[in-house]
Scaffold this motif. Structure first.
Motif, PDB file in Angstrom:
ATOM      1  N   THR A  42       0.841  -1.190   0.000  1.00  0.00           N
ATOM      2  CA  THR A  42       0.000   0.000   0.000  1.00  0.00           C
ATOM      3  C   THR A  42       0.879   1.243   0.000  1.00  0.00           C
ATOM      4  O   THR A  42       1.838   1.331   0.767  1.00  0.00           O
ATOM      5  N   SER A  43       0.551   2.194  -0.850  1.00  0.00           N
ATOM      6  CA  SER A  43       1.323   3.428  -0.940  1.00  0.00           C
ATOM      7  C   SER A  43       1.090   4.292   0.291  1.00  0.00           C
ATOM      8  O   SER A  43       0.204   4.023   1.106  1.00  0.00           O
ATOM      9  N   SER A  44       1.866   5.344   0.409  1.00  0.00           N
ATOM     10  CA  SER A  44       1.621   6.315   1.460  1.00  0.00           C
ATOM     11  C   SER A  44       0.389   7.144   1.081  1.00  0.00           C
ATOM     12  O   SER A  44      -0.020   7.178  -0.085  1.00  0.00           O
ATOM     13  N   GLY A  45      -0.210   7.789   2.061  1.00  0.00           N
ATOM     14  CA  GLY A  45      -1.413   8.562   1.808  1.00  0.00           C
ATOM     15  C   GLY A  45      -1.093   9.961   1.283  1.00  0.00           C
ATOM     16  O   GLY A  45      -0.142  10.599   1.723  1.00  0.00           O
ATOM     17  N   ALA A  46      -1.897  10.426   0.333  1.00  0.00           N
ATOM     18  CA  ALA A  46      -1.766  11.785  -0.210  1.00  0.00           C
ATOM     19  C   ALA A  46      -3.015  12.573   0.182  1.00  0.00           C
ATOM     20  O   ALA A  46      -4.140  12.145  -0.092  1.00  0.00           O
ATOM     21  N   THR A  47      -2.815  13.724   0.818  1.00  0.00           N
ATOM     22  CA  THR A  47      -3.934  14.537   1.280  1.00  0.00           C
ATOM     23  C   THR A  47      -4.342  15.544   0.206  1.00  0.00           C
ATOM     24  O   THR A  47      -3.504  16.295  -0.298  1.00  0.00           O
ATOM     25  N   LEU A  48      -5.617  15.542  -0.130  1.00  0.00           N
ATOM     26  CA  LEU A  48      -6.158  16.520  -1.075  1.00  0.00           C
ATOM     27  C   LEU A  48      -6.965  17.544  -0.285  1.00  0.00           C
ATOM     28  O   LEU A  48      -7.950  17.197   0.377  1.00  0.00           O
ATOM     29  N   SER A  49      -6.531  18.818  -0.353  1.00  0.00           N
ATOM     30  CA  SER A  49      -7.213  19.895   0.357  1.00  0.00           C
ATOM     31  C   SER A  49      -7.902  20.810  -0.650  1.00  0.00           C
ATOM     32  O   SER A  49      -7.370  21.082  -1.733  1.00  0.00           O
ATOM     33  N   LEU A  50      -9.092  21.286  -0.292  1.00  0.00           N
ATOM     34  CA  LEU A  50      -9.838  22.188  -1.154  1.00  0.00           C
ATOM     35  C   LEU A  50      -9.650  23.625  -0.671  1.00  0.00           C
ATOM     36  O   LEU A  50      -9.760  23.911   0.525  1.00  0.00           O
ATOM     37  N   THR A  51      -9.335  24.520  -1.617  1.00  0.00           N
ATOM     38  CA  THR A  51      -9.143  25.930  -1.294  1.00  0.00           C
ATOM     39  C   THR A  51     -10.064  26.779  -2.169  1.00  0.00           C
ATOM     40  O   THR A  51     -10.600  26.304  -3.182  1.00  0.00           O
ATOM     41  N   VAL A  52     -10.250  28.026  -1.769  1.00  0.00           N
ATOM     42  CA  VAL A  52     -11.024  28.965  -2.578  1.00  0.00           C
ATOM     43  C   VAL A  52     -10.042  29.761  -3.422  1.00  0.00           C
ATOM     44  O   VAL A  52      -9.247  30.550  -2.903  1.00  0.00           O
ATOM     45  N   ASN A  53     -10.063  29.537  -4.738  1.00  0.00           N
ATOM     46  CA  ASN A  53      -9.166  30.237  -5.654  1.00  0.00           C
ATOM     47  C   ASN A  53      -9.876  31.499  -6.151  1.00  0.00           C
ATOM     48  O   ASN A  53     -10.847  31.428  -6.906  1.00  0.00           O
ATOM     49  N   GLN A  54      -9.389  32.642  -5.720  1.00  0.00           N
ATOM     50  CA  GLN A  54     -10.016  33.909  -6.068  1.00  0.00           C
ATOM     51  C   GLN A  54      -9.260  34.654  -7.169  1.00  0.00           C
ATOM     52  O   GLN A  54      -9.413  35.859  -7.312  1.00  0.00           O
ATOM     53  N   SER A  55      -8.453  33.928  -7.939  1.00  0.00           N
ATOM     54  CA  SER A  55      -7.690  34.568  -9.012  1.00  0.00           C
ATOM     55  C   SER A  55      -7.977  33.900 -10.356  1.00  0.00           C
ATOM     56  O   SER A  55      -8.387  32.740 -10.412  1.00  0.00           O
ATOM     57  N   VAL A  56      -7.773  34.650 -11.413  1.00  0.00           N
ATOM     58  CA  VAL A  56      -7.944  34.152 -12.777  1.00  0.00           C
ATOM     59  C   VAL A  56      -6.775  34.657 -13.610  1.00  0.00           C
ATOM     60  O   VAL A  56      -6.447  35.860 -13.573  1.00  0.00           O
ATOM     61  N   ARG A  57      -6.162  33.774 -14.351  1.00  0.00           N
ATOM     62  CA  ARG A  57      -5.059  34.149 -15.245  1.00  0.00           C
ATOM     63  C   ARG A  57      -5.503  33.952 -16.687  1.00  0.00           C
ATOM     64  O   ARG A  57      -5.881  32.841 -17.079  1.00  0.00           O
ATOM     65  N   LEU A  58      -5.460  35.005 -17.446  1.00  0.00           N
ATOM     66  CA  LEU A  58      -5.812  34.955 -18.873  1.00  0.00           C
ATOM     67  C   LEU A  58      -4.547  34.835 -19.703  1.00  0.00           C
ATOM     68  O   LEU A  58      -3.557  35.523 -19.437  1.00  0.00           O
ATOM     69  N   VAL A  59      -4.579  33.996 -20.710  1.00  0.00           N
ATOM     70  CA  VAL A  59      -3.418  33.771 -21.577  1.00  0.00           C
ATOM     71  C   VAL A  59      -3.879  33.890 -23.030  1.00  0.00           C
ATOM     72  O   VAL A  59      -4.935  33.372 -23.397  1.00  0.00           O
TER      73      VAL A  59
END
Length: 294
Positions: free
Chosen positions: A197-214
């Protein structure tokens, strides 16, 4: 905006790319003792006394012989008993030694079996463990693992210890994230010899308040004529919210190919880009891009 022949137009589609924040011994019988007191014979002649004395001596010898016989018998019995006890003790010791040897053999065999099982488990080696990440709601992430071992390797991803249906690849892709996707992910890797069994990877949810236009630098005008890089004066980026009214624009330099808005509030935001030439003529809007901030 009215079209003009000298008007420039942003032909290439601007790409919206939100910046990711995720990232007994019994003795012999006792000898009997006899208290032979002196015998007094009265009224007997001398010959009778002598005869009686002889008889007494004979009786004494007989008694002595009887005592000797008894003592010998007792000694013999003691010897037999001791011999029997010795044989019994030897037999018991032999049985104990045999049992101890069998127990030692069993412990050694168990140890060998355990060692062999351990060797089998090491057949699979994980070279890349899943990495913990953080991401904004609505974004996408991918978890990866890399392993080697004999034969075909099988994968089964889990979230918080619970099996994820159909997640049987060396990677796990999660799209349009929401709060329910947060947790600890790991993967069980197995083959014909066992599993790890692999080690555990934690997935955290954040509020992304930025937008990058390309965007890409345009090289033609609306009429198809060439547009040289030195003819571009600036880019204008328009931003508005879902009420539909366009807000004030901001300008980026002529050599820019991206722009980032930060600190955006919750809701749906819309963006468009135009290009302005050195004569001050502005192109039509690019395609409209949108981003929802949770």
């Amino acid at each position: 905006m009215a079209a003009q022949t000298t008007q420039t137009r942003l032909l290439s589609t601007a790409i919206l790319a939100a910046t990711l924040a995720l990232h007994g011994c019994g003795g012999g019988a006792a000898g009997e003792s006899s208290d032979n007191g002196s015998v007094s014979i009265q009224g007997a002649t001398s010959s009778q006394v002598e005869s009686t004395s002889s008889a007494s001596e004979a009786n004494t010898q007989t008694a002595t012989q009887t005592e000797t016989s008894t003592t010998n018998a007792s000694t013999t019995n003691d010897t037999v008993a001791d011999s029997s006890q010795t044989n019994s003790g030897s037999s018991t010791q032999t049985q104990q030694d045999t049992q101890q040897t069998e127990q030692q053999d069993q412990v050694q065999n168990d140890s060998q079996d355990s060692s062999q099982e351990s060797d089998v488990a090491l057949d699979i080696v994980i070279s890349l463990q899943p990495a913990s990440q953080s991401a904004g709601k609505g974004e996408n992430v991918t978890l990866n693992v890399s392993a080697s071992g004999s034969g075909a390797l099988n994968y089964q991803w889990r979230k918080n210890g619970v099996v994820i249906a159909d997640a049987v690849q060396s990677y796990l892709s999660l799209s349009n994230l929401d709060d329910s996707d947060a947790g600890v992910y790991d993967v069980i890797i197995s083959n014909a010899t066992g599993s790890v069994t692999s080690s555990g990877a934690t997935l955290s949810l954040t509020v992304n308040q930025s937008v990058r236009l390309v965007w890409n630098t345009p090289n033609t005008r609306e009429d198809g004529s060439a547009l040289a890089q030195q003819e571009i004066s600036a880019y204008r980026i328009y931003h508005t919210t879902e009420d539909g009214s366009w807000g004030a624009s901001v300008e980026a330099q002529a050599d820019a190919t991206d722009y980032t808005f930060g600190g955006l509030g919750s809701g749906v935001h819309y963006f468009a880009v135009t290009v302005v030439d050195t004569s001050g003529i502005e192109s039509d809007f690019s395609n409209i891009m949108s981003k929802q901030i949770f």
